[in-house]
Design a protein around this motif. Structure first.
Motif, PDB file in Angstrom:
ATOM      1  N   UNK A  10       0.840  -1.194   0.000  1.00  0.00           N
ATOM      2  CA  UNK A  10       0.000   0.000   0.000  1.00  0.00           C
ATOM      3  C   UNK A  10       0.876   1.246   0.000  1.00  0.00           C
ATOM      4  N   UNK A  11       0.492   2.202  -0.844  1.00  0.00           N
ATOM      5  CA  UNK A  11       1.250   3.454  -0.893  1.00  0.00           C
ATOM      6  C   UNK A  11       0.776   4.370   0.211  1.00  0.00           C
ATOM      7  N   UNK A  12       1.713   5.125   0.750  1.00  0.00           N
ATOM      8  CA  UNK A  12       1.361   6.103   1.775  1.00  0.00           C
ATOM      9  C   UNK A  12       0.643   7.277   1.124  1.00  0.00           C
ATOM     10  N   UNK A  13      -0.308   7.802   1.839  1.00  0.00           N
ATOM     11  CA  UNK A  13      -0.982   9.013   1.387  1.00  0.00           C
ATOM     12  C   UNK A  13       0.000  10.179   1.490  1.00  0.00           C
ATOM     13  N   UNK A  14      -0.050  11.115   0.528  1.00  0.00           N
ATOM     14  CA  UNK A  14       0.815  12.290   0.670  1.00  0.00           C
ATOM     15  C   UNK A  14       0.510  13.014   1.978  1.00  0.00           C
ATOM     16  N   UNK A  15       1.536  13.504   2.610  1.00  0.00           N
ATOM     17  CA  UNK A  15       1.381  14.196   3.883  1.00  0.00           C
ATOM     18  C   UNK A  15       1.687  15.666   3.688  1.00  0.00           C
ATOM     19  N   UNK A  16       0.743  16.502   4.049  1.00  0.00           N
ATOM     20  CA  UNK A  16       0.951  17.944   3.995  1.00  0.00           C
ATOM     21  C   UNK A  16       1.372  18.424   5.374  1.00  0.00           C
ATOM     22  N   UNK A  17       2.329  19.356   5.435  1.00  0.00           N
ATOM     23  CA  UNK A  17       2.738  19.859   6.752  1.00  0.00           C
ATOM     24  C   UNK A  17       1.627  20.695   7.380  1.00  0.00           C
ATOM     25  N   UNK A  18       1.583  20.686   8.694  1.00  0.00           N
ATOM     26  CA  UNK A  18       0.603  21.500   9.423  1.00  0.00           C
ATOM     27  C   UNK A  18       1.040  22.963   9.393  1.00  0.00           C
ATOM     28  N   UNK A  19       0.123  23.856   9.733  1.00  0.00           N
ATOM     29  CA  UNK A  19       0.455  25.278   9.795  1.00  0.00           C
ATOM     30  C   UNK A  19       1.565  25.517  10.811  1.00  0.00           C
ATOM     31  N   UNK A  43      -2.854  33.567   4.719  1.00  0.00           N
ATOM     32  CA  UNK A  43      -2.907  32.114   4.885  1.00  0.00           C
ATOM     33  C   UNK A  43      -4.125  31.631   4.106  1.00  0.00           C
ATOM     34  N   UNK A  44      -3.907  30.665   3.216  1.00  0.00           N
ATOM     35  CA  UNK A  44      -5.011  30.046   2.486  1.00  0.00           C
ATOM     36  C   UNK A  44      -4.956  28.538   2.725  1.00  0.00           C
ATOM     37  N   UNK A  45      -6.118  27.960   2.993  1.00  0.00           N
ATOM     38  CA  UNK A  45      -6.188  26.530   3.277  1.00  0.00           C
ATOM     39  C   UNK A  45      -7.455  25.953   2.662  1.00  0.00           C
ATOM     40  N   UNK A  46      -7.420  24.662   2.415  1.00  0.00           N
ATOM     41  CA  UNK A  46      -8.605  23.951   1.934  1.00  0.00           C
ATOM     42  C   UNK A  46      -9.456  23.569   3.141  1.00  0.00           C
ATOM     43  N   UNK A  47     -10.736  23.546   2.971  1.00  0.00           N
ATOM     44  CA  UNK A  47     -11.627  23.107   4.038  1.00  0.00           C
ATOM     45  C   UNK A  47     -11.980  24.220   4.990  1.00  0.00           C
ATOM     46  N   UNK A  48     -13.068  24.042   5.681  1.00  0.00           N
ATOM     47  CA  UNK A  48     -13.577  25.077   6.574  1.00  0.00           C
ATOM     48  C   UNK A  48     -12.812  25.159   7.888  1.00  0.00           C
ATOM     49  N   UNK A  49     -12.068  24.130   8.246  1.00  0.00           N
ATOM     50  CA  UNK A  49     -11.352  24.116   9.517  1.00  0.00           C
ATOM     51  C   UNK A  49      -9.934  24.666   9.405  1.00  0.00           C
ATOM     52  N   UNK A  50      -9.546  25.146   8.227  1.00  0.00           N
ATOM     53  CA  UNK A  50      -8.213  25.707   8.060  1.00  0.00           C
ATOM     54  C   UNK A  50      -7.107  24.676   7.963  1.00  0.00           C
ATOM     55  N   UNK A  51      -7.461  23.428   7.730  1.00  0.00           N
ATOM     56  CA  UNK A  51      -6.444  22.388   7.557  1.00  0.00           C
ATOM     57  C   UNK A  51      -6.001  22.392   6.099  1.00  0.00           C
ATOM     58  N   UNK A  52      -4.931  21.688   5.824  1.00  0.00           N
ATOM     59  CA  UNK A  52      -4.390  21.591   4.468  1.00  0.00           C
ATOM     60  C   UNK A  52      -4.032  22.961   3.901  1.00  0.00           C
ATOM     61  N   UNK A  53      -3.142  23.640   4.590  1.00  0.00           N
ATOM     62  CA  UNK A  53      -2.654  24.944   4.147  1.00  0.00           C
ATOM     63  C   UNK A  53      -1.931  24.761   2.814  1.00  0.00           C
ATOM     64  N   UNK A  54      -2.284  25.585   1.829  1.00  0.00           N
ATOM     65  CA  UNK A  54      -1.601  25.519   0.548  1.00  0.00           C
ATOM     66  C   UNK A  54      -0.825  26.797   0.228  1.00  0.00           C
ATOM     67  N   UNK A  55      -1.015  27.862   1.022  1.00  0.00           N
ATOM     68  CA  UNK A  55      -0.275  29.107   0.805  1.00  0.00           C
ATOM     69  C   UNK A  55      -0.176  29.860   2.120  1.00  0.00           C
TER      70      UNK A  55
END
Length: 122
Positions: A10-19, A43-55
């Motif tokens: 099984x491949x690992x899911x990509x891991x995004x760093x936390x804020x 700060x820009x993130x996906x989702x309503x909880x501010x997780x998965x910061x992309x910028x």
């Protein structure tokens, strides 16, 4: 004799760093350079909880008043950002961020989402 295909690992899911991890990495470069007055810009993130910061952006100044704009960009295409790789980079300004002239920049560190490790470039 069996000719069945073996089950691939099984491949690992990509891991995004936390804020918090992103902030820590950026602040390492700020402290190393001796700059002052760090100020979060955006700060820009996906989702309503501010997780998965992309910028993420934070600005600083040096003793001469010249500005530095540090940016974290996650690989992918998003509403406010697009990047081929997950990196922390810096842009250099002569003067303030608002009225200064951008004169260059560097990629400081890259992130491997498979291993969850940062590699400093500068």
């Amino acid at each position: 004799m069996s000719f069945e295909n073996p089950t691939p690992p099984a491949e690992k899911e990509p891991r995004a760093p936390s804020l918090e991890e992103i902030r820590y990495q950026v602040k390492r470069f700020i402290e190393k350079s001796g700059q002052k007055n760090p100020k979060e810009q955006r700060i820009f993130a996906e989702g309503s909880e501010g997780k998965n910061v992309y910028f993420y952006e934070i600005s600083t100044t040096d003793d001469k008043g010249d500005a530095y704009l540090y940016s974290y960009k996650r690989a992918g295409t998003y509403p406010h950002s697009s990047a081929d790789a997950t990196v922390i980079e810096v842009a250099y300004y002569i003067g303030s961020l608002d009225s200064g002239i951008p004169v260059g920049g560097d990629i400081l560190s890259s992130y491997d989402e498979a291993s969850g490790k940062w590699t400093d470039i500068k």
